[in-house]
Design an enzyme around this catalytic site. Sequence first.
Site, PDB file in Angstrom:
ATOM      1  N   TYR A  57       0.807  -1.228   0.000  1.00 28.99           N
ATOM      2  CA  TYR A  57       0.000   0.000   0.000  1.00 28.99           C
ATOM      3  C   TYR A  57       0.837   1.273   0.000  1.00 28.99           C
ATOM      4  O   TYR A  57       0.283   2.375   0.041  1.00 28.99           O
ATOM      5  CB  TYR A  57      -0.979   0.013   1.173  1.00 28.99           C
ATOM      6  CG  TYR A  57      -0.352  -0.177   2.540  1.00 28.99           C
ATOM      7  CD1 TYR A  57       0.234   0.891   3.232  1.00 28.99           C
ATOM      8  CD2 TYR A  57      -0.373  -1.417   3.160  1.00 28.99           C
ATOM      9  CE1 TYR A  57       0.779   0.714   4.492  1.00 28.99           C
ATOM     10  CE2 TYR A  57       0.177  -1.614   4.417  1.00 28.99           C
ATOM     11  CZ  TYR A  57       0.751  -0.535   5.089  1.00 28.99           C
ATOM     12  OH  TYR A  57       1.302  -0.722   6.328  1.00 28.99           O
TER      13      TYR A  57
ATOM     14  N   ASP B 233       3.955 -11.271   8.087  1.00 29.77           N
ATOM     15  CA  ASP B 233       3.367  -9.957   8.312  1.00 29.77           C
ATOM     16  C   ASP B 233       4.416  -8.883   8.608  1.00 29.77           C
ATOM     17  O   ASP B 233       5.074  -8.380   7.709  1.00 29.77           O
ATOM     18  CB  ASP B 233       2.332 -10.061   9.431  1.00 29.77           C
ATOM     19  CG  ASP B 233       1.461  -8.825   9.564  1.00 29.77           C
ATOM     20  OD1 ASP B 233       1.627  -7.885   8.751  1.00 29.77           O
ATOM     21  OD2 ASP B 233       0.608  -8.782  10.461  1.00 29.77           O
TER      22      ASP B 233
ATOM     23  N   HIS C 259      -5.588 -12.211   9.466  1.00 32.26           N
ATOM     24  CA  HIS C 259      -5.746 -12.105  10.920  1.00 32.26           C
ATOM     25  C   HIS C 259      -7.085 -12.706  11.363  1.00 32.26           C
ATOM     26  O   HIS C 259      -7.109 -13.721  12.022  1.00 32.26           O
ATOM     27  CB  HIS C 259      -5.596 -10.670  11.431  1.00 32.26           C
ATOM     28  CG  HIS C 259      -4.302 -10.039  11.079  1.00 32.26           C
ATOM     29  ND1 HIS C 259      -3.087 -10.594  11.429  1.00 32.26           N
ATOM     30  CD2 HIS C 259      -4.017  -8.897  10.395  1.00 32.26           C
ATOM     31  CE1 HIS C 259      -2.114  -9.836  10.978  1.00 32.26           C
ATOM     32  NE2 HIS C 259      -2.652  -8.797  10.340  1.00 32.26           N
TER      33      HIS C 259
END
Length: 463
Positions: free
Chosen positions: A135, A333, A282
Amino acid sequence: MHVTPQSTPPPDRQPPPAVYWLEHAWLGTHVEPGVAVDVADGRITAVRTGAAAPPPGAVVLRGLTLPGLANAHSHAFHRALRGTVQVGSGTFWTWRETMYQVADRLTPDTYYALARAVYAEMALAGITCVGEFHYLHHAPGGIRYADPNAMGEALIAAAADAGIRITLLDTAYLSAGFGAPPDRHQLRFSDGTADAWAERADALKDGRAHARIGAAVHSVRAVPAGALSTVADWARARRAPLHVHLSEQTAENDACHQAHGCTPTRLLADHGVLGSRTTAVHATHLSHEDIGLLGGAGTGVCMCPTTERDLADGIGPAARLQAQGSPLSLGSDSHAVIDLLEEARAMELDERLRTRTRGHWTAAALLRAATADGHAALGWDDAGAIKAGALADLTTIALDSVRTAGPLPRLGAETAVFAASAADVRHTVVGGRQIVRDGAHTLLPDVPTALAEAIAALRGASS
């Protein structure tokens, strides 16, 4: 920005035909001793059992060879936070402020250098494919680079030069929260509208041998409800994977209830985001209905236990999700550690702590999450198994280290999941090319120095 590949051959140039001899091989259900694997054009053409000795000219892989590991959820730049965010206490939200400070300093060139080193660290850990939840699109202030996808292209080039595959999950990130515009840090992330995001994502070149393009909804707080279907439709039209952060924090659930009168999962379901090509990341704080919605739609769930415990997020209901029909995958992550074996082990052991019972997953099931199901979540259905026709991606774990010595080889799966670590990875093969040999990266000889220099350059950028 112009990123020049360093030492890797062009990703569409396949190595010559080869034979690998696996001292012990995990074939999905059992450990098989003495397996010869024929490779041509980057794929396995034959798997021959009963090979008691290496065939002439074969590359010998001693230890236990698994299919290559798939890291289904990565934010490469978070690797620069390791150690720093372990000082003192705080919450997910204070951790996020530190993360923003690192994001503010990155350029396409510095991101390439950092990501190449991070992906090389992954290769050393036996990871052959990464899902990069990307992002960080624009320059500070939201100014577009001359190439609007310069940051994404830097990541794709970094993966090529580290010798691994990548699914670039180009992420829509449009708001700071329900009804709130992006803050000054998040301007780098935002394209302004979902249509503008889709236009930029359309320009990413697909079809590269080592890279595939997918999509992501950052979260329901970062993509307005009316824009969710735009991202989902984009992925659906391309049959591309679609990922989304889901219910990582109870604060997100509370805010979604306040804004929309429902849970984030229900909001995603109502806007067509769930489905068999979607992976929720998650999925920590779910209602009973949420679990049914995800499982009923065949939506996958990526668990990231080392990050979830590092950030004190909680333990997600992985066993209940899988029982309802959600395939499970694993990710590192934030890269508090990069060790898919630890992620697999942690998923089982965290569930043991919560329930005070043992044996929620077999070692075989945990290895499937780390291999075949992880690859499927990233759009690589042709990887994750040692069988004819599959991509020739392999990971070999030593069975003679201080952690793994002693158990019988037939218990190799249990040894790998419950005793081994990334430090025990001896060889990594991607597309038939040996990327890690005897614990050393063949394309980036000094990965620790590359990591240290890339992270130091970011510290220097803040002065």
